[in-house]
Design an enzyme around this catalytic site. Structure first.
Site, PDB file in Angstrom:
ATOM      1  N   GLY A 188       0.906  -1.101   0.052  1.00 45.02           N
ATOM      2  CA  GLY A 188      -0.008   0.068  -0.078  1.00 45.02           C
ATOM      3  C   GLY A 188       0.740   1.292  -0.024  1.00 45.02           C
ATOM      4  O   GLY A 188       2.321   1.171  -0.625  1.00 45.02           O
ATOM      5  N   HIS A 450       3.550  26.146 -21.253  1.00 48.71           N
ATOM      6  CA  HIS A 450       4.413  25.128 -21.976  1.00 48.71           C
ATOM      7  C   HIS A 450       6.072  25.526 -21.632  1.00 48.71           C
ATOM      8  O   HIS A 450       6.374  26.735 -21.859  1.00 48.71           O
ATOM      9  CB  HIS A 450       4.374  25.300 -23.434  1.00 48.71           C
ATOM     10  CG  HIS A 450       5.324  24.257 -24.124  1.00 48.71           C
ATOM     11  ND1 HIS A 450       5.442  22.958 -24.175  1.00 48.71           N
ATOM     12  CD2 HIS A 450       6.370  25.010 -25.118  1.00 48.71           C
ATOM     13  CE1 HIS A 450       6.176  22.748 -25.054  1.00 48.71           C
ATOM     14  NE2 HIS A 450       6.838  23.681 -25.509  1.00 48.71           N
TER      15      HIS A 450
HETATM   16  P1  NAI Z   1      -3.044   0.462   3.191  1.00 48.30           P
HETATM   17  O1  NAI Z   1      -4.308   0.087   3.406  1.00 48.30           O
HETATM   18  O2  NAI Z   1      -2.458   1.598   2.113  1.00 48.30           O
HETATM   19  O3  NAI Z   1      -2.055  -0.731   2.504  1.00 48.30           O
HETATM   20  C1  NAI Z   1      -1.820  -1.938   3.174  1.00 48.30           C
HETATM   21  C2  NAI Z   1      -1.806  -3.299   2.070  1.00 48.30           C
HETATM   22  O4  NAI Z   1      -1.195  -4.289   3.027  1.00 48.30           O
HETATM   23  C3  NAI Z   1      -2.865  -3.525   1.227  1.00 48.30           C
HETATM   24  O5  NAI Z   1      -2.572  -3.629  -0.121  1.00 48.30           O
HETATM   25  C4  NAI Z   1      -3.225  -4.847   2.018  1.00 48.30           C
HETATM   26  O6  NAI Z   1      -3.878  -5.791   0.847  1.00 48.30           O
HETATM   27  C5  NAI Z   1      -2.020  -5.418   2.284  1.00 48.30           C
HETATM   28  N1  NAI Z   1      -2.097  -6.338   3.401  1.00 48.30           N
HETATM   29  C6  NAI Z   1      -2.709  -6.564   4.701  1.00 48.30           C
HETATM   30  N2  NAI Z   1      -2.540  -7.722   5.355  1.00 48.30           N
HETATM   31  C7  NAI Z   1      -1.555  -8.069   4.410  1.00 48.30           C
HETATM   32  C8  NAI Z   1      -0.900  -9.564   4.722  1.00 48.30           C
HETATM   33  N3  NAI Z   1      -1.068 -10.118   5.926  1.00 48.30           N
HETATM   34  N4  NAI Z   1       0.182 -10.004   3.856  1.00 48.30           N
HETATM   35  C9  NAI Z   1       0.479  -9.217   2.984  1.00 48.30           C
HETATM   36  N5  NAI Z   1      -0.467  -8.197   2.394  1.00 48.30           N
HETATM   37  C10 NAI Z   1      -1.246  -7.703   3.277  1.00 48.30           C
HETATM   38  O7  NAI Z   1      -2.195   0.642   4.369  1.00 48.30           O
HETATM   39  P2  NAI Z   1      -0.833   1.373   4.781  1.00 48.30           P
HETATM   40  O8  NAI Z   1       0.184   1.477   3.455  1.00 48.30           O
HETATM   41  O9  NAI Z   1      -0.567   0.672   5.903  1.00 48.30           O
HETATM   42  O10 NAI Z   1      -1.087   2.935   5.081  1.00 48.30           O
HETATM   43  C11 NAI Z   1      -2.000   3.079   6.173  1.00 48.30           C
HETATM   44  C12 NAI Z   1      -2.927   4.399   5.900  1.00 48.30           C
HETATM   45  O11 NAI Z   1      -2.229   5.363   5.962  1.00 48.30           O
HETATM   46  C13 NAI Z   1      -3.627   4.268   4.709  1.00 48.30           C
HETATM   47  O12 NAI Z   1      -5.053   4.414   4.775  1.00 48.30           O
HETATM   48  C14 NAI Z   1      -3.209   5.344   3.973  1.00 48.30           C
HETATM   49  O13 NAI Z   1      -4.229   5.956   3.294  1.00 48.30           O
HETATM   50  C15 NAI Z   1      -2.378   6.150   4.892  1.00 48.30           C
HETATM   51  N6  NAI Z   1      -1.303   6.866   4.112  1.00 48.30           N
HETATM   52  C16 NAI Z   1      -1.149   7.351   3.135  1.00 48.30           C
HETATM   53  C17 NAI Z   1       0.007   8.013   2.491  1.00 48.30           C
HETATM   54  C18 NAI Z   1      -0.300   9.133   1.312  1.00 48.30           C
HETATM   55  O14 NAI Z   1      -1.462   9.616   1.251  1.00 48.30           O
HETATM   56  N7  NAI Z   1       0.668   9.135   0.686  1.00 48.30           N
HETATM   57  C19 NAI Z   1       1.259   7.674   2.925  1.00 48.30           C
HETATM   58  C20 NAI Z   1       1.204   6.781   4.113  1.00 48.30           C
HETATM   59  C21 NAI Z   1      -0.081   6.513   4.660  1.00 48.30           C
END
Ligand code: NAI
Length: 468
Positions: A188, A450
């Protein structure tokens, strides 16, 4: 006996939801207290999330450019080296300047900022009493309370965080050496961004994602392009793969993963678990107060962000919706405006931009093609590649594209999905276009400077109106 001070508003949590709300309320003349357990304001976003990760993304990008690309630009640099400690110091400095800025604004707006944990909230005649761990302010009285307590990383039972070898997103921002092999669980936002940082700094990086594709809820065009690009950069990405077990040995970590019923053993020296975040709703006595918390642990609120308890409000990661800093800040503004009786529009949850700060970056807003297909709505699709763009050529950048989705009959823009350098800046045009119901005709015949990367958006729109 001195009369007890009753604040008009007490905000719990000083992240991008809480501090924005506190300052806005003070600007409207309310007396405001804000309580946070952290010494510095800014919450996860400023202290251990968005800002330090972007500081490291920028530093690592700079390092990689100098190391791998400078000579191609005719810039000869001798002895490029990494001073990880210096990089971490700069990151902390960026964080401190921003958190100091918020503390300054609190003082300027006369917001009383208290470093403490709130242990209980009770209903009173005047509103609420909040019990805290601060001996100077053991009890705060307020007419209204706004909860903005945010979220924390989810832990996997097979891989509990130890802060050194099995790390959370917070801990992965402060490693004191570059891992030889970093395995990231979760493809993610966090996994890909922090995986990119350590890849650029020299780690071998493997991403394990349970679903068939990374950043699974983004448009397939975006996740496919970013996956291809990260693989080209040397990141190993294993999708549809489950983590079965983790064996912490003295000199290595041995992981067992399963793909299509086939087991694989992977060895690494650092494991980052980035499988999502969970809301901080415990320990405040919310159930005693009668606050409705849904099955996902999120607090149900009405259009004014009021919980099921009169006078108690909630915003940000603890209420439904994506866990994003800009979503929390927007909710904060709308909540306070409504609280002081100003008629403002609802938060447009359909227009929240999402950005993943890989290189190139991915940014999107509106509906994805998968959502449009599922809805049965007739749509048009147009795209244009970064490779043909003059500014990108000058930057020596070739990867990415802009994909536009529009209503087939009217041409009204429904979604914009960008993979490009600095897509995070470009997506603002998509948010504005959707907000003002622009058509692809409007976008195609809008001036774009541009040479600029934003011309890829114009080109994508022009492909959709050429034969109409
Ligand atoms: P996420 O929900 O974006 O991604 C987590 C990923 O882990 C998913 O693709 C899921 O399928 C996978 N996953 C879950 N359990 C698993 C397992 N046991 N084995 C393998 N894969 C598994 O969560 P993330 O990256 O931890 O981010 C957390 C929150 O923080 C999110 O809601 C995100 O929106 C926010 N965030 C936003 C950012 C940005 O806007 N650039 C940057 C960092 C975080």
């Amino acid at each position: 006996m001195a009369q007890e001070v009753v604040f008009d508003l007490c905000v719990v949590g000083a992240g991008p939801g809480g501090y924005v709300a506190a300052l806005r309320a003070a600007e409207h003349g309310m007396t405001v207290a804000i309580i946070d357990a952290r010494q510095t304001p800014g919450g996860v976003c400023l202290n251990e999330g968005c800002i330090p990760s972007k500081a490291l993304l920028d530093s690592s990008e700079f390092y990689q450019l100098v190391r791998d690309k400078a000579a191609h630009h005719g810039v000869l640099v001798d002895g490029v080296g990494l001073d990880l400690k210096g990089m971490m110091t700069r990151k902390q400095d960026v964080v401190q300047r921003l958190t100091d800025g918020i503390s300054f604004l609190f003082k300027k707006q006369k917001v009383v900022s208290i470093t403490a944990t709130v242990t209980e909230i009770t209903k009173t005649e005047a509103g609420f009493d909040l019990l805290t761990t601060d001996p100077l302010y053991p009890k705060i009285a307020a007419t209204k309370v706004l909860l903005a307590t945010g979220s924390r990383p989810v832990e996997l039972p097979v891989a509990p965080f130890d802060g050194e070898r099995i790390v959370s997103s917070t801990q992965a921002l402060s490693l004191n050496q570059v891992p030889s092999h970093l395995v990231v669980i979760g493809g993610g936002y966090i996994g890909l961004e922090l995986g990119s940082v350590w890849k650029r700094l020299g780690s071998a990086v493997t991403v394990i994602e349970a679903l068939p594709r990374i950043i699974a809820n983004s448009d397939t065009s975006m996740s496919a392009t970013i996956q291809r690009s990260l693989k080209k950069q040397g990141m190993v990405i294993k999708t549809s793969t489950r983590l079965e077990s983790v064996d912490l040995q003295a000199d290595r970590i041995v992981l067992r993963t399963v793909f299509n019923d086939v087991c694989e053993e992977i060895q690494c020296d650092c494991l980052l678990v980035a499988v999502g975040r969970k809301p901080n709703t415990e320990g405040l006595g919310l159930s005693v107060l009668g606050v409705n918390v849904n099955a996902q642990g999120r607090i149900d609120v009405d259009n004014d962000f009021m919980t099921s308890v009169e006078g108690l409000y909630a915003i940000g990661d603890i209420v439904p919706g994506p866990m994003l800093a800009h979503k929390a800040s927007e909710e904060a503004l709308v909540c306070i405006e409504r609280m002081v009786g100003n008629a403002v529009l609802d938060v447009r949850y359909d227009l929240i931009p999402g950005v993943v700060y890989t290189w190139p970056e991915g940014a999107s807003v509106g509906l994805t093609e998968e959502q449009l297909k599922a809805s049965g709505r007739s749509y048009r699709k147009g795209s244009s590649s970064v490779i043909a763009n003059g500014r990108a050529k000058a930057m020596d950048e070739h990867e990415g594209q802009v994909v536009l989705l529009a209503d087939d009959a009217t041409g009204e823009l429904l979604g914009m999905h960008i993979v490009a350098p600095r897509a995070s800046e470009m997506i603002a045009e998509g948010v504005a276009a959707l907000r003002f119901k622009a058509t692809v005709h409007d976008i195609g015949f809008l001036f774009h400077a541009h040479p600029s990367l934003s011309e890829v958006i114009k080109e994508a729109a022009l492909t959709m109106i050429a034969d109409r």
